[in-house]
Motif scaffolding. Structure first.
Motif, PDB file in Angstrom:
ATOM      1  N   THR A 162      42.227 -36.095 -17.117  1.00  0.00           N
ATOM      2  CA  THR A 162      40.800 -35.966 -16.794  1.00  0.00           C
ATOM      3  C   THR A 162      40.291 -37.219 -16.087  1.00  0.00           C
ATOM      4  O   THR A 162      39.413 -37.136 -15.212  1.00  0.00           O
ATOM      5  N   ASP A 163      40.846 -38.379 -16.433  1.00  0.00           N
ATOM      6  CA  ASP A 163      40.477 -39.618 -15.731  1.00  0.00           C
ATOM      7  C   ASP A 163      40.843 -39.514 -14.255  1.00  0.00           C
ATOM      8  O   ASP A 163      40.056 -39.886 -13.374  1.00  0.00           O
ATOM      9  N   LEU A 164      42.058 -39.015 -13.975  1.00  0.00           N
ATOM     10  CA  LEU A 164      42.515 -38.875 -12.595  1.00  0.00           C
ATOM     11  C   LEU A 164      41.630 -37.901 -11.828  1.00  0.00           C
ATOM     12  O   LEU A 164      41.265 -38.139 -10.669  1.00  0.00           O
ATOM     13  N   ALA A 165      41.279 -36.788 -12.469  1.00  0.00           N
ATOM     14  CA  ALA A 165      40.447 -35.778 -11.812  1.00  0.00           C
ATOM     15  C   ALA A 165      39.068 -36.340 -11.476  1.00  0.00           C
ATOM     16  O   ALA A 165      38.553 -36.176 -10.362  1.00  0.00           O
ATOM     17  N   ALA A 166      38.467 -37.026 -12.451  1.00  0.00           N
ATOM     18  CA  ALA A 166      37.129 -37.582 -12.232  1.00  0.00           C
ATOM     19  C   ALA A 166      37.150 -38.637 -11.130  1.00  0.00           C
ATOM     20  O   ALA A 166      36.231 -38.705 -10.294  1.00  0.00           O
ATOM     21  N   ASP A 167      38.193 -39.465 -11.105  1.00  0.00           N
ATOM     22  CA  ASP A 167      38.289 -40.521 -10.089  1.00  0.00           C
ATOM     23  C   ASP A 167      38.466 -39.913  -8.697  1.00  0.00           C
ATOM     24  O   ASP A 167      37.804 -40.341  -7.737  1.00  0.00           O
ATOM     25  N   TYR A 168      39.315 -38.918  -8.565  1.00  0.00           N
ATOM     26  CA  TYR A 168      39.593 -38.310  -7.259  1.00  0.00           C
ATOM     27  C   TYR A 168      38.345 -37.641  -6.693  1.00  0.00           C
ATOM     28  O   TYR A 168      38.051 -37.760  -5.491  1.00  0.00           O
ATOM     29  N   PHE A 169      37.608 -36.928  -7.550  1.00  0.00           N
ATOM     30  CA  PHE A 169      36.442 -36.176  -7.071  1.00  0.00           C
ATOM     31  C   PHE A 169      35.135 -36.972  -7.183  1.00  0.00           C
ATOM     32  O   PHE A 169      34.082 -36.461  -6.814  1.00  0.00           O
ATOM     33  N   ASP A 170      35.243 -38.204  -7.691  1.00  0.00           N
ATOM     34  CA  ASP A 170      34.080 -39.085  -7.816  1.00  0.00           C
ATOM     35  C   ASP A 170      32.938 -38.390  -8.568  1.00  0.00           C
ATOM     36  O   ASP A 170      31.813 -38.281  -8.072  1.00  0.00           O
ATOM     37  N   VAL A 171      33.262 -37.915  -9.776  1.00  0.00           N
ATOM     38  CA  VAL A 171      32.266 -37.243 -10.617  1.00  0.00           C
ATOM     39  C   VAL A 171      32.172 -37.955 -11.958  1.00  0.00           C
ATOM     40  O   VAL A 171      33.061 -38.718 -12.347  1.00  0.00           O
ATOM     41  N   ASP A 172      31.087 -37.698 -12.658  1.00  0.00           N
ATOM     42  CA  ASP A 172      30.841 -38.338 -13.954  1.00  0.00           C
ATOM     43  C   ASP A 172      31.360 -37.531 -15.129  1.00  0.00           C
ATOM     44  O   ASP A 172      31.318 -38.001 -16.267  1.00  0.00           O
ATOM     45  N   ARG A 173      31.840 -36.302 -14.859  1.00  0.00           N
ATOM     46  CA  ARG A 173      32.265 -35.436 -15.948  1.00  0.00           C
ATOM     47  C   ARG A 173      33.510 -34.640 -15.535  1.00  0.00           C
ATOM     48  O   ARG A 173      33.553 -34.071 -14.447  1.00  0.00           O
ATOM     49  N   ALA A 174      34.485 -34.603 -16.441  1.00  0.00           N
ATOM     50  CA  ALA A 174      35.674 -33.773 -16.255  1.00  0.00           C
ATOM     51  C   ALA A 174      36.194 -33.427 -17.638  1.00  0.00           C
ATOM     52  O   ALA A 174      35.983 -34.185 -18.600  1.00  0.00           O
ATOM     53  N   SER A 175      36.856 -32.284 -17.755  1.00  0.00           N
ATOM     54  CA  SER A 175      37.359 -31.904 -19.086  1.00  0.00           C
ATOM     55  C   SER A 175      38.489 -30.882 -18.965  1.00  0.00           C
ATOM     56  O   SER A 175      38.621 -30.186 -17.950  1.00  0.00           O
ATOM     57  N   ILE A 176      39.286 -30.844 -19.992  1.00  0.00           N
ATOM     58  CA  ILE A 176      40.291 -29.789 -20.165  1.00  0.00           C
ATOM     59  C   ILE A 176      39.822 -28.943 -21.330  1.00  0.00           C
ATOM     60  O   ILE A 176      39.633 -29.453 -22.451  1.00  0.00           O
ATOM     61  N   ASN A 177      39.613 -27.667 -21.071  1.00  0.00           N
ATOM     62  CA  ASN A 177      39.011 -26.772 -22.063  1.00  0.00           C
ATOM     63  C   ASN A 177      39.978 -25.655 -22.430  1.00  0.00           C
ATOM     64  O   ASN A 177      40.755 -25.200 -21.592  1.00  0.00           O
ATOM     65  N   ILE A 178      39.888 -25.201 -23.662  1.00  0.00           N
ATOM     66  CA  ILE A 178      40.634 -24.007 -24.069  1.00  0.00           C
ATOM     67  C   ILE A 178      39.637 -22.917 -24.448  1.00  0.00           C
ATOM     68  O   ILE A 178      38.576 -23.202 -24.997  1.00  0.00           O
ATOM     69  N   ILE A 179      40.002 -21.693 -24.131  1.00  0.00           N
ATOM     70  CA  ILE A 179      39.138 -20.549 -24.404  1.00  0.00           C
ATOM     71  C   ILE A 179      39.694 -19.788 -25.586  1.00  0.00           C
ATOM     72  O   ILE A 179      40.716 -19.098 -25.482  1.00  0.00           O
ATOM     73  N   ASN A 180      39.046 -19.974 -26.743  1.00  0.00           N
ATOM     74  CA  ASN A 180      39.429 -19.240 -27.948  1.00  0.00           C
ATOM     75  C   ASN A 180      38.793 -17.848 -27.929  1.00  0.00           C
ATOM     76  O   ASN A 180      38.151 -17.465 -26.954  1.00  0.00           O
ATOM     77  N   GLU A 181      38.947 -17.113 -29.021  1.00  0.00           N
ATOM     78  CA  GLU A 181      38.468 -15.739 -29.053  1.00  0.00           C
ATOM     79  C   GLU A 181      36.976 -15.655 -28.775  1.00  0.00           C
ATOM     80  O   GLU A 181      36.526 -14.801 -28.002  1.00  0.00           O
ATOM     81  N   HIS A 182      36.189 -16.538 -29.396  1.00  0.00           N
ATOM     82  CA  HIS A 182      34.740 -16.469 -29.223  1.00  0.00           C
ATOM     83  C   HIS A 182      34.115 -17.811 -28.851  1.00  0.00           C
ATOM     84  O   HIS A 182      32.898 -17.953 -28.877  1.00  0.00           O
ATOM     85  N   SER A 183      34.928 -18.791 -28.513  1.00  0.00           N
ATOM     86  CA  SER A 183      34.379 -20.116 -28.225  1.00  0.00           C
ATOM     87  C   SER A 183      35.159 -20.822 -27.138  1.00  0.00           C
ATOM     88  O   SER A 183      36.297 -20.448 -26.816  1.00  0.00           O
TER      89      SER A 183
END
Length: 305
Positions: A162-183
């Protein structure tokens, strides 16, 4: 996300028996039961979060139809099931046609079994109406549960992505998310995203990303996308005006969630941007599967001399 079920019957023993039966026959659903013995009490307990109403027809201060009529306004998406001793031939259902999922006779041989199946179908239908579900949802969730996603070493590695992604795109927020059944849950976060908590799947952008045939979804402006018309204010409050997500795809071709970057201003993303984010997502998935294999090897060697 718990599904709120309102069970209404003037007989307390019947209410308790019905709730116990439904809980035992639908163990894979996250159900939260509320009960009532009168029309007035039941109407007070109806909210927009009520997913289903199971009601007797004869109530001390009215009928189950009166309650269903109130439910049409208080929780219009709720399914309503008439679970009653009253002979259906004596009930005029024409006025509320379409509001009742189905009539179930308490004294029928398979009444309770049929009630459980109807309630399960009602819950599934309501969930799918709230957000789209992949055709491979069952297999996808099984794959997700097969990984040890609490491994500290793995989470540290994902943080670097996520650090690499945020640095490359010059953004303040990046995340890796998982999609559970209801969340939607956050595995790794950069910047302000570190303050985010698990959210209902129906409020998530990423629940749409996992449906993408091209495995990358871009949104230049959430206020201009009809899919997020009712969510855009919440998203903007989170600092999300533009979005790009690239799916984490298992070796069996199942998507467990995306790697995402967020911008607080409208923004377009190029094909090269999409390719770079997908490369990072592939590395993240490789790390997850590698840690899973290493954990399996470690467990297999425990106890060996």
């Amino acid at each position: 996300m718990a599904h709120r079920i309102l069970c209404v019957d003037p007989d307390e023993d019947v209410r308790e028996t019905t709730v116990d039966k439904l809980q035992s026959e639908l163990p894979d659903r996250d159900l939260r039961f509320e009960t009532a013995g009168t029309l007035a009490d039941a109407e007070r307990k109806l909210t927009t979060a009520t997913a289903a109403v199971v009601t007797e027809y004869e109530l001390p201060d009215g009928t189950g139809f009166d309650l269903i009529g109130t439910a049409q306004t208080a929780c219009p998406d709720a399914g309503c099931i008439l679970y009653t001793d009253t002979d259906p031939d004596t009930i005029d259902t024409a006025e509320l046609r379409g509001s009742i999922t189905e009539y179930v006779g308490k004294d029928s041989i398979f009444g309770r079994e049929r009630l459980s199946k109807l309630l399960g179908t009602t819950i599934d239908t309501r969930v799918q109406a709230t957000y789209p579900v992949p055709q491979t949802e069952t297999e996808r969730l099984a794959a997700l549960r097969s990984y040890d996603l609490d491994n500290p070493d793995l989470l540290s590695s994902l943080d670097r992505i996520t650090d690499l992604a945020a640095d490359y795109f010059d953004v303040d927020r990046a995340s890796i998310n998982i999609i559970n059944e209801h969340s939607q849950d956050f595995l790794a976060c950069y910047g302000d995203a570190q303050d985010w908590e698990s959210m209902d799947r129906e409020d998530s952008i990423c629940t749409f990303t996992i449906l993408e045939d091209d495995d990358v979804m871009t949104v230049e402006d959430v206020t201009e996308d009809p899919r997020f018309e009712t969510r855009s204010e919440t998203l903007i409050d989170m600092g999300i005006r533009a979005y790009m997500g690239a799916n984490l795809i298992t070796s069996n071709g199942l998507v467990i969630g995306p790697l995402c970057v967020y911008d607080d201003e409208p923004r377009a993303f190029s094909a090269a941007d999409e390719a770079y984010l997908q490369d990072l997502a592939d590395v993240a998935m490789d790390l997850i599967e590698l840690h899973s294999r290493l954990d399996g090897i470690a467990e297999g060697t425990e106890g060996e001399p």
